[in-house]
Scaffold this motif. Structure first.
Motif, short mmCIF file in Angstrom:
data_model
loop_
_atom_site.label_atom_id
_atom_site.label_comp_id
_atom_site.label_asym_id
_atom_site.label_seq_id
_atom_site.Cartn_x
_atom_site.Cartn_y
_atom_site.Cartn_z
N MET A 97 41.55 -11.10 8.08
CA MET A 97 41.10 -11.03 9.00
C MET A 97 42.18 -10.34 9.99
O MET A 97 42.71 -9.45 11.08
N ALA A 98 42.77 -11.12 10.44
CA ALA A 98 44.29 -11.20 11.02
C ALA A 98 44.90 -10.17 10.88
O ALA A 98 45.92 -9.18 11.81
N LYS A 99 45.83 -10.46 9.91
CA LYS A 99 46.13 -8.69 9.66
C LYS A 99 45.64 -7.56 10.00
O LYS A 99 46.21 -6.80 10.13
N TYR A 100 44.43 -7.52 9.41
CA TYR A 100 43.70 -6.57 9.56
C TYR A 100 43.39 -5.77 10.89
O TYR A 100 43.90 -4.23 11.65
N ILE A 101 43.82 -6.65 11.95
CA ILE A 101 43.39 -6.73 13.35
C ILE A 101 45.31 -6.42 13.21
O ILE A 101 44.97 -5.37 14.14
N VAL A 143 37.96 3.30 23.92
CA VAL A 143 37.21 3.71 22.77
C VAL A 143 38.03 3.34 21.02
O VAL A 143 37.26 2.53 20.16
N MET A 144 39.23 2.91 21.01
CA MET A 144 39.58 2.65 20.26
C MET A 144 39.91 0.83 19.87
O MET A 144 39.69 0.57 18.54
N VAL A 145 40.12 0.42 20.89
CA VAL A 145 39.24 -1.40 21.21
C VAL A 145 37.86 -1.77 20.75
O VAL A 145 37.76 -2.86 20.20
N MET A 146 36.85 -0.86 21.60
CA MET A 146 35.38 -1.11 21.10
C MET A 146 35.85 -1.15 19.02
O MET A 146 34.84 -1.44 19.09
N ASN A 147 36.36 0.31 18.59
CA ASN A 147 35.97 0.21 17.83
C ASN A 147 36.38 -0.60 16.50
O ASN A 147 36.40 -1.27 15.86
N LEU A 148 38.11 -1.50 16.72
CA LEU A 148 38.23 -2.63 16.54
C LEU A 148 36.69 -3.86 16.92
O LEU A 148 36.87 -4.37 15.72
N LYS A 206 34.52 -7.46 3.43
CA LYS A 206 35.64 -7.94 3.83
C LYS A 206 37.04 -6.53 4.15
O LYS A 206 36.48 -5.74 3.89
N TYR A 207 37.91 -7.36 4.73
CA TYR A 207 38.71 -6.22 5.59
C TYR A 207 40.27 -6.67 4.71
O TYR A 207 40.68 -7.56 4.60
N SER A 208 40.61 -5.31 3.72
CA SER A 208 41.69 -5.84 3.38
C SER A 208 42.81 -5.25 3.57
O SER A 208 42.60 -4.07 4.96
#
Length: 305
Positions: A1-5, A284-289, A303-305
């Motif tokens: 998850m940290a890598k995805y962020i 907007v980008m922060v809200m999407n994240l 899962k996020y890869s």
């Protein structure tokens, strides 16, 4: 998850570069900035001095490079209407819009979640038809008409709430209700359709066959899985509330970002327009994240890869 962020944060950089290019082009196609900033009585010498100060006498690629360098430092120019730096003016109005958006969203959730669940559980009954009818009516009413009607009844006739301005909680109720009604109508219909689909799933029938209380089946098993599409709508609507509540803020004289943006467009104050577009884009980008993170919390299978 940290890598995805971390990856998502890095992806924001090219998006912001693209937005900066669009803003740069739009500012120049809307008219001559020097003519917009100077009065009609300005001399040719005044125009030449301002053109040089703004760097408009240089080639376009150098102008864009200068614009980009200033934007990285948070310098989007000086508002000729307020005679102040544009970004602090935008950030000063942002809390008011955020306050109104949060209040409207809370009101919408409080109305939509129980109404949507009740409508799905009581499918094809009078309660379902009544809630569905009210939802259609709430979605069909324009915000400006709703705001005017609320002012007429609760401010002019009954004198319960202030007509306009920002102050205590009494100033927030009417504009939040104006925005929240339309949002709750849309969310109610979405929750109902999701719950109807989920209540027919095998795992719901299995939970019921085990003798689990109906409230636990609906609240723990059904609602949690049905919230992912709702979270998507909430994220999209919340970002639009921050930068798009132009009419509501104008009707209630709410000193938010929307009202500032409308005034800047009307006066061709492009420095404020530039700063506002960048702030809204980042939001907007922060809200999407944050939405992606909430997906993971609601459903660990994602899962996020």
């Amino acid at each position: 998850m940290a890598k995805y962020i971390a990856k998502s944060l890095l992806q924001m950089i090219p998006v912001l570069l693209f937005i900066s290019l669009i803003v740069f082009v739009l500012v120049r196609v809307t008219g001559d900035p020097v003519a917009l900033m100077l009065p009609e009585t300005a001399t040719d010498e005044d125009r030449a001095i301002l053109t040089k100060e703004l760097g408009l006498d240089q080639p376009l690629y150098r102008q864009y490079a200068l614009f980009l360098a200033n934007a990285v430092r948070g310098d989007f120019g000086t508002s000729f209407h307020y005679n102040q730096s544009a970004l602090p003016l935008v950030l000063e109005r942002l809390p008011a819009s955020f306050e109104l958006a949060v209040a409207a969203m809370i009101l919408a959730v409080v109305i939509a979640v129980p109404a949507g669940i009740w409508s799905a559980v009581k499918r094809n009954t009078f309660a379902d038809l009544f809630i569905s009818g009210i939802s259609v009516l709430g979605k069909a009413m324009p915000n400006f008409w709703m705001g005017i009607m609320l002012i007429l009844f609760f401010s002019v006739i009954f004198r319960m709430f202030p007509v306009s301005g920002r102050g205590g909680i009494e100033h927030l109720i009417l504009p939040a209700l104006t925005l929240g009604v339309g949002l709750s109508a849309q969310m109610t219909r979405l929750i109902r359709s999701n719950m109807l689909e989920i209540l027919n799933q095998d795992y719901i029938r299995t939970a019921r066959s085990k003798g689990i209380f109906e409230t636990i089946v609906i609240g723990k098993h059904a609602l949690r899985n049905g919230l992912i599409p709702v979270v998507t709508i909430m994220s999209l609507q919340f970002t639009s509330l921050i930068g798009g509540t132009l009419i509501t803020e104008t009707v209630f004289a709410w000193p938010g970002l929307g009202q500032l943006l409308v005034a800047a467009v009307n006066t061709h104050d492009m420095a404020i327009v530039q700063a506002a577009v960048f702030v809204i884009a980042i939001f907007v980008m922060v809200m999407n994240l944050l939405t992606d993170i909430i997906y993971r919390l609601l459903d660990p299978r994602i899962k996020y890869s």
